[in-house]
Write an enzyme that holds these catalytic residues in place. Structure first.
Site, PDB file in Angstrom:
ATOM      1  N   GLN A   1       0.818  -1.216   0.000  1.00 32.27           N
ATOM      2  CA  GLN A   1       0.000   0.000   0.000  1.00 32.27           C
ATOM      3  C   GLN A   1       0.853   1.268   0.000  1.00 32.27           C
ATOM      4  OE1 GLN A   1      -3.607  -0.896   0.611  1.00 32.27           O
ATOM      5  NE2 GLN A   1      -3.904   1.011  -0.484  1.00 32.27           N
TER       6      GLN A   1
ATOM      7  N   LYS B   1      -2.616  -0.901   6.719  1.00 35.14           N
ATOM      8  CA  LYS B   1      -3.604  -1.951   6.426  1.00 35.14           C
ATOM      9  C   LYS B   1      -4.036  -2.584   7.729  1.00 35.14           C
ATOM     10  CE  LYS B   1      -5.546  -3.872   2.784  1.00 35.14           C
ATOM     11  NZ  LYS B   1      -5.757  -3.315   1.442  1.00 35.14           N
TER      12      LYS B   1
ATOM     13  N   ASP C   1     -11.782  -3.867   2.183  1.00 33.80           N
ATOM     14  CA  ASP C   1     -10.966  -4.831   1.434  1.00 33.80           C
ATOM     15  C   ASP C   1     -11.804  -6.110   1.435  1.00 33.80           C
ATOM     16  OD1 ASP C   1      -7.988  -5.090   0.302  1.00 33.80           O
ATOM     17  OD2 ASP C   1      -8.390  -6.964   1.322  1.00 33.80           O
TER      18      ASP C   1
HETATM   19  P1  NDP Z   1     -14.645  -9.060  -1.758  1.00 31.89           P
HETATM   20  O1  NDP Z   1     -14.720  -9.585  -0.387  1.00 31.89           O
HETATM   21  O2  NDP Z   1     -15.706  -8.164  -2.269  1.00 31.89           O
HETATM   22  O3  NDP Z   1     -14.508 -10.266  -2.799  1.00 31.89           O
HETATM   23  C1  NDP Z   1     -13.475 -11.190  -2.704  1.00 31.89           C
HETATM   24  C2  NDP Z   1     -13.648 -12.218  -3.804  1.00 31.89           C
HETATM   25  O4  NDP Z   1     -12.451 -13.003  -3.868  1.00 31.89           O
HETATM   26  C3  NDP Z   1     -14.775 -13.185  -3.546  1.00 31.89           C
HETATM   27  O5  NDP Z   1     -15.315 -13.610  -4.771  1.00 31.89           O
HETATM   28  C4  NDP Z   1     -14.083 -14.320  -2.821  1.00 31.89           C
HETATM   29  O6  NDP Z   1     -14.747 -15.569  -2.930  1.00 31.89           O
HETATM   30  C5  NDP Z   1     -12.756 -14.368  -3.525  1.00 31.89           C
HETATM   31  N1  NDP Z   1     -11.744 -14.896  -2.601  1.00 31.89           N
HETATM   32  C6  NDP Z   1     -11.345 -14.353  -1.427  1.00 31.89           C
HETATM   33  N2  NDP Z   1     -10.433 -15.131  -0.816  1.00 31.89           N
HETATM   34  C7  NDP Z   1     -10.256 -16.171  -1.634  1.00 31.89           C
HETATM   35  C8  NDP Z   1      -9.442 -17.317  -1.565  1.00 31.89           C
HETATM   36  N3  NDP Z   1      -8.612 -17.557  -0.508  1.00 31.89           N
HETATM   37  N4  NDP Z   1      -9.498 -18.194  -2.607  1.00 31.89           N
HETATM   38  C9  NDP Z   1     -10.324 -17.960  -3.660  1.00 31.89           C
HETATM   39  N5  NDP Z   1     -11.132 -16.889  -3.786  1.00 31.89           N
HETATM   40  C10 NDP Z   1     -11.093 -16.016  -2.777  1.00 31.89           C
HETATM   41  O7  NDP Z   1     -13.207  -8.340  -1.858  1.00 31.89           O
HETATM   42  P2  NDP Z   1     -12.697  -7.276  -2.911  1.00 31.89           P
HETATM   43  O8  NDP Z   1     -13.305  -7.498  -4.228  1.00 31.89           O
HETATM   44  O9  NDP Z   1     -12.783  -5.945  -2.282  1.00 31.89           O
HETATM   45  O10 NDP Z   1     -11.121  -7.636  -2.962  1.00 31.89           O
HETATM   46  C11 NDP Z   1     -10.583  -8.532  -3.934  1.00 31.89           C
HETATM   47  C12 NDP Z   1      -9.101  -8.254  -4.087  1.00 31.89           C
HETATM   48  O11 NDP Z   1      -8.891  -6.908  -4.503  1.00 31.89           O
HETATM   49  C13 NDP Z   1      -8.266  -8.426  -2.811  1.00 31.89           C
HETATM   50  O12 NDP Z   1      -6.984  -8.895  -3.179  1.00 31.89           O
HETATM   51  C14 NDP Z   1      -8.133  -6.990  -2.311  1.00 31.89           C
HETATM   52  O13 NDP Z   1      -6.999  -6.830  -1.497  1.00 31.89           O
HETATM   53  C15 NDP Z   1      -7.990  -6.257  -3.626  1.00 31.89           C
HETATM   54  N6  NDP Z   1      -8.288  -4.829  -3.612  1.00 31.89           N
HETATM   55  C16 NDP Z   1      -9.479  -4.370  -3.160  1.00 31.89           C
HETATM   56  C17 NDP Z   1      -9.756  -3.010  -3.206  1.00 31.89           C
HETATM   57  C18 NDP Z   1     -11.076  -2.466  -2.813  1.00 31.89           C
HETATM   58  O14 NDP Z   1     -11.275  -1.269  -2.978  1.00 31.89           O
HETATM   59  N7  NDP Z   1     -12.024  -3.258  -2.335  1.00 31.89           N
HETATM   60  C19 NDP Z   1      -8.751  -2.041  -3.660  1.00 31.89           C
HETATM   61  C20 NDP Z   1      -7.540  -2.648  -4.186  1.00 31.89           C
HETATM   62  C21 NDP Z   1      -7.335  -3.996  -4.132  1.00 31.89           C
HETATM   63  P3  NDP Z   1     -15.491 -16.204  -1.639  1.00 31.89           P
HETATM   64  O15 NDP Z   1     -16.739 -15.401  -1.500  1.00 31.89           O
HETATM   65  O16 NDP Z   1     -15.726 -17.609  -2.017  1.00 31.89           O
HETATM   66  O17 NDP Z   1     -14.555 -16.049  -0.483  1.00 31.89           O
HETATM   67  O1  2IT Z   2      -5.890  -2.565  -1.368  1.00 31.28           O
HETATM   68  C1  2IT Z   2      -6.427  -1.446  -1.428  1.00 31.28           C
HETATM   69  O2  2IT Z   2      -5.911  -0.511  -2.047  1.00 31.28           O
HETATM   70  C2  2IT Z   2      -7.726  -1.263  -0.780  1.00 31.28           C
HETATM   71  N1  2IT Z   2      -8.272  -2.215  -0.228  1.00 31.28           N
HETATM   72  C3  2IT Z   2      -8.374   0.087  -0.755  1.00 31.28           C
HETATM   73  C4  2IT Z   2      -7.813   0.933   0.345  1.00 31.28           C
HETATM   74  C5  2IT Z   2      -8.500   2.262   0.554  1.00 31.28           C
HETATM   75  O3  2IT Z   2      -8.066   2.939   1.505  1.00 31.28           O
HETATM   76  O4  2IT Z   2      -9.407   2.646  -0.181  1.00 31.28           O
END
Ligand code: NDP
Ligand code: 2IT
Length: 445
Positions: free
Chosen positions: A111, A126, A166
């Site tokens: 981050q 984080k 997240d």
């Molecule tokens: P959500 O909780 O909305 O969704 C996560 C998704 O990933 C679900 O479909 C979940 O499936 C799947 N998943 C999680 N863990 C696992 C695992 N161990 N194996 C397989 N599938 C898995 O999270 P986000 O969409 O917010 O986050 C997804 C990724 O994006 C993460 O790496 C996060 O750090 C990154 N990210 C998020 C940001 C944000 O603004 N939200 C910003 C930047 C990066 P299931 O439901 O089956 O667990």
């Molecule tokens: O991994 C990421 O950049 C996030 N989960 C978003 C962090 C934020 O402060 O919006």
């Protein structure tokens, strides 16, 4: 790796035993930084790397709560305040049973550089918990969030540390967390959390921003090869916040997204994913992805297995760390892959990255490609500070400008360091130099 950096890296690994993901993230960044230290010996003299790898503050706390049966449950809460050279600590909270200190530190470390690349005044941090929200009622999630915030509130603030979502933390959780912060502090301090609801200080476009931004970054990479998303066959992993909005944006640019997944399996929808149905299943009904295939005809659901078995010209890993290994990468390359944009944090293993780069696949690393989420969080903070709210169009235009800018700066840095098209090098060096310069200026702290 440069021998001077390797020695520092080895010390970091020895000082932080058992934190495999943190080790991986540190190693990957250090592998890019040799040439910078040739040009800037002052960074070595000031021990910038040693300081960067040691979080400014780490908080670990007990989170007691009661489930709907009245049973007492105990989870562990974390907040790692990694680096504040560029601004208040900023980064999400992850609620997932796999969360431990090594995960939080890898995410916090990434981050720092991601936030620097956005050009916004935000440091890196984080947090999260090993709490598993799956199958929990709203009331249980609320009690957990209230207990979590009852400790966290004393460590955060608009000018100190600004958490967001997240994995496992979305609008519902941010609402409960904000409510408890407000109640304990008696302050309507909008800028203490981002990802808030639109009617109470949130920003339009924040929910879409990470997925949209990943696609915008990937589109910029595709342009360097004279092509675009139009007509591409795309596979996305995950079906959460980032994945859904990546699907939506890619299809709005003319791509067909034929597959997405959750941790139980994946769906293949040859006609292109129906985004409205996917949102209904995942965001409204909070059901498993399998339900999508039940409700929509012509779709296959594959229990278990790897979504990367589905051939694609563009792959957008949007689920979790290390979900795409060297074998999966090799298969994607054999199947005609052109580009990878990482919506998730560190979804590709180091082997996978090497396979993509050796094959000449365009590869956008997470700290650049998924920076649109945190960048729009910074835009939310701007709106909160000025007690204003911007239109969707204006906010999306700002997001686009930021993502195009990140692409440009990564590409320019890669050129400057003699490795054109290496976005990993460009992102790591570009982010690092901004933070290192600020740390030098601010003295030994
Ligand atoms: P959500 O909780 O909305 O969704 C996560 C998704 O990933 C679900 O479909 C979940 O499936 C799947 N998943 C999680 N863990 C696992 C695992 N161990 N194996 C397989 N599938 C898995 O999270 P986000 O969409 O917010 O986050 C997804 C990724 O994006 C993460 O790496 C996060 O750090 C990154 N990210 C998020 C940001 C944000 O603004 N939200 C910003 C930047 C990066 P299931 O439901 O089956 O667990
Ligand atoms: O991994 C990421 O950049 C996030 N989960 C978003 C962090 C934020 O402060 O919006």
């Amino acid at each position: 790796m440069d021998a001077r950096l390797e020695a520092i890296r080895d010390t970091v690994l020895a000082r932080n035993p058992g934190e495999a993901e943190f080790h991986q993230a540190v190693t990957e960044v250090f592998e890019s930084l040799g040439p910078v230290h040739d040009r800037h010996p002052e960074f070595l003299e000031a021990a910038i790397l040693e300081r960067l790898c040691e979080p400014e503050r780490q908080i670990i706390f007990r989170v007691p709560w009661t489930d709907d049966e009245g049973r007492v449950r105990i989870n562990r809460g974390f907040r790692v305040e990694f680096n504040s050279a560029l601004g208040p600590y900023k980064g999400g909270l992850r609620f997932h049973p796999s969360v431990y200190l090594g995960i939080v530190k890898f995410l916090g470390f990434e981050q720092i550089f991601k936030n620097a690349l956005t050009g916004m005044p935000i440091g890196g941090g984080k947090g999260g918990s090993d709490f598993d929200p799956r199958g929990r009622s709203d009331a249980e999630v609320m009690r957990f969030c209230q207990s979590f915030m009852t400790e966290l509130y004393r460590h955060i603030g608009e000018y100190t540390d600004v958490p967001a979502g997240d994995i496992g933390v979305g609008g519902r959780e941010i609402g409960y967390l904000f409510g408890q912060y407000k109640r304990i502090t008696n302050r309507y301090e909008s800028g203490v959390l981002t990802g808030k609801g639109i009617s109470w200080g949130g920003s339009l476009v924040r929910p879409e921003a990470t997925g949209f931004g990943t696609v915008i970054f990937t589109q910029e990479m595709l342009k360097t090869r004279g092509t675009s998303f139009d007509g591409q066959r795309v596979v996305v992993s995950g079906s959460g916040n980032v994945a859904i909005n990546a699907v939506a944006k890619a299809q709005s640019l003319g791509a067909t997204v034929v597959a997405c997944s959750d941790s139980s399996g994946y769906i293949v929808d040859p006609a292109g994913i129906d985004v409205a149905l996917l949102r209904q299943v995942k965001e409204v009904d909070r059901a498993r992805l399998k339900e999508y295939s039940v409700r929509r005809g012509g779709v296959s659901y594959v229990e278990g297995g790897s979504v990367w078995d589905v051939d694609a010209t563009v792959a957008l890993p949007c689920a979790t760390q290390n979900e795409l290994d060297g074998d999966a990468a090799a298969k994607l390359v054999r199947n005609g892959l052109l580009a990878v944009g990482e919506g998730a944090n560190m979804p590709s293993t180091r082997d996978a990255v090497a396979v993509f780069q050796d094959a000449g696949v365009l590869f956008g690393p997470g700290k650049a490609a998924n920076a649109g989420g945190v960048a729009t969080s910074a835009l939310e903070m701007q709106q909160n500070a000025s007690r204003d709210s911007w239109s969707f169009e204006h906010t999306e235009a700002r997001l686009t400008e930021i993502m195009v800018g990140i692409h440009h700066s990564c590409a320019a840095t890669a050129d400057e360091y003699g490795d054109p098209g290496n976005y990993v090098l460009g992102a790591n060096i570009g982010g690092f130099v901004k933070v290192a310069d600020a740390m030098l200026a601010q003295g030994l702290i």
